[in-house]
Scaffold this active site. Structure first.
Site, PDB file in Angstrom:
ATOM      1  N   ASP A 228       0.821  -1.211  -0.039  1.00 34.08           N
ATOM      2  CA  ASP A 228      -0.105  -0.099  -0.063  1.00 34.08           C
ATOM      3  C   ASP A 228       0.806   1.444  -0.102  1.00 34.08           C
ATOM      4  O   ASP A 228       1.858   1.453   0.795  1.00 34.08           O
ATOM      5  CB  ASP A 228      -0.934   0.243   1.277  1.00 34.08           C
ATOM      6  CG  ASP A 228      -2.116   1.219   1.189  1.00 34.08           C
ATOM      7  OD1 ASP A 228      -2.988   0.912   0.723  1.00 34.08           O
ATOM      8  OD2 ASP A 228      -1.695   2.265   1.618  1.00 34.08           O
ATOM      9  N   GLU A 270      -4.553   2.165  -4.340  1.00 33.93           N
ATOM     10  CA  GLU A 270      -3.042   2.283  -4.196  1.00 33.93           C
ATOM     11  C   GLU A 270      -2.605   0.995  -3.594  1.00 33.93           C
ATOM     12  O   GLU A 270      -1.499   0.994  -3.092  1.00 33.93           O
ATOM     13  CB  GLU A 270      -2.505   3.644  -3.410  1.00 33.93           C
ATOM     14  CG  GLU A 270      -2.810   3.407  -1.889  1.00 33.93           C
ATOM     15  CD  GLU A 270      -4.324   4.143  -1.544  1.00 33.93           C
ATOM     16  OE1 GLU A 270      -4.721   4.318  -0.543  1.00 33.93           O
ATOM     17  OE2 GLU A 270      -5.330   4.147  -2.569  1.00 33.93           O
TER      18      GLU A 270
END
Length: 351
Positions: A228, A270
């Site tokens: 992430d 993301e």
């Protein structure tokens, strides 16, 4: 990783990936044509009943049946190719023996049989040079008769039939194979689109999870890393979404060049996932650390960025959902520990 190629080529290109599909798609047609040839051979010998008990009848027939069985059952490209070639040459030689025994049949039917063999070969043989070899040998071996005692300039007639039959078979073979190849390329193109994340050109979540399940089933184990990007919302808010998109593409490029991984994909937003093909914890952690360092030193992004990751082992009998839960928990442990790091979940257990 998915290909970056955007459009299928319209050139005649039978790639290694397409050959098994081509064999499968052509199998039914090849079976039908070869069975028709075998049935025709038997029909001819029902008429030539005095020949039906001879080696000249049963030798070629048994050879045809054997090659038919091999070609329709094999998974080898070379065996498939050469058994088709030998089948056609067996047919031509078989009829040549009949014409040697029956000159009247040679005079009346050799031309028709040769043209049928040359055109029919285009349905059985995939490959321009293979086809030309069989077509020319068919004419040379049979040497069709055109009744030159009654027709002047008979050689010109033979030349016309020779050129027409080979050209017709060539066009048929090339057109058929070209259409099949383009169809498979288009099919591959749309399959790639359905599996690829548009922004990063990595696998999308569905495609990555599909490959992950197959990897678990076929391997003894490995490691999975869930990634992430740190403070991604701040990048979008301060620099704009175009900058955020560029950050995602930079990370994707690092993942594509990541040595030691099996495949990587975008899980959403993301968040990314990487399947690492090793059973060694030390190697898996070294791969993750190299990726961290590569991202820290990246100069292509509009702003410096880092990521946090959870790295977990998995085994052959482990459920995919449990692996993802474990990786997700380790990821957030890395976040809480200060970001820009990998939390290695070796020895931890899901409760």
């Amino acid at each position: 990783m998915p290909s970056n190629r955007k459009y299928p080529s319209l050139e005649l290109d039978v790639s290694a990936d397409h050959r098994p599909r081509i064999r499968l798609l052509l199998r039914e047609g090849i079976i039908a044509v070869q069975l028709l040839v075998i049935a025709s051979w038997l029909a001819v010998h029902l008429v030539l009943d005095e020949r039906i008990a001879t080696l000249g009848a049963w030798g070629p027939l048994l050879m045809m049946v054997a090659l038919f069985t091999i070609q329709t059952r094999t998974n080898s490209d070379n065996v498939w190719r050469y058994s088709g070639l030998l089948f056609m040459l067996t047919v031509v030689l078989g009829f040549k023996l009949i014409f040697l025994e029956y000159p009247l049949l040679h005079r009346q039917f050799s031309l028709a049989m040769t043209v049928l063999a040359v055109v029919g070969a285009s349905l059985l043989i995939r490959g321009p040079m293979d086809y030309l070899l069989v077509a020319v040998l068919s004419w040379v071996l049979v040497m069709p008769h055109i009744g030159h005692d009654d027709v002047s300039d008979y050689r010109w007639y033979l030349a016309i039939f020779f050129a027409f039959s080979i050209s017709l078979g060539w066009i048929n073979s090339r057109t058929y194979l070209r259409a099949l190849s383009i169809t498979l390329q288009i099919e591959q193109h749309y399959r790639t689109l359905s599996e690829t994340d548009y922004l990063t050109s990595l696998y999308n979540r569905r495609a990555l999870m599909d490959r992950f399940e197959r990897f678990i089933e076929s391997h003894g184990g490995g490691f999975f890393m869930m990634i992430d990007i740190d403070d991604f919302k701040r990048i979008n808010d301060q620099l704009g979404h175009a900058a955020g998109d560029q950050v995602l593409r930079v990370l994707a490029a690092r993942l594509r060049n990541m040595a030691g991984s099996h495949c990587a994909g975008r899980l959403g937003g993301e968040e990314f996932g990487v399947i690492i093909d090793t059973l060694s914890p030390a190697i898996a952690l070294a791969i993750a650390e190299r990726l961290l360092e590569a991202v820290r030193n990246s100069r292509e992004a509009p702003a410096r960025f880092t990521f946090s990751a959870g790295l977990v082992p998995f085994s052959h009998d482990q459920a995919l959902a449990d692996i993802l839960i474990h990786a997700d928990r380790c990821l957030y442990k890395a976040k809480r520990a200060g970001k820009d790091r990998v939390h290695f979940g070796v020895g931890e257990h899901l409760s």
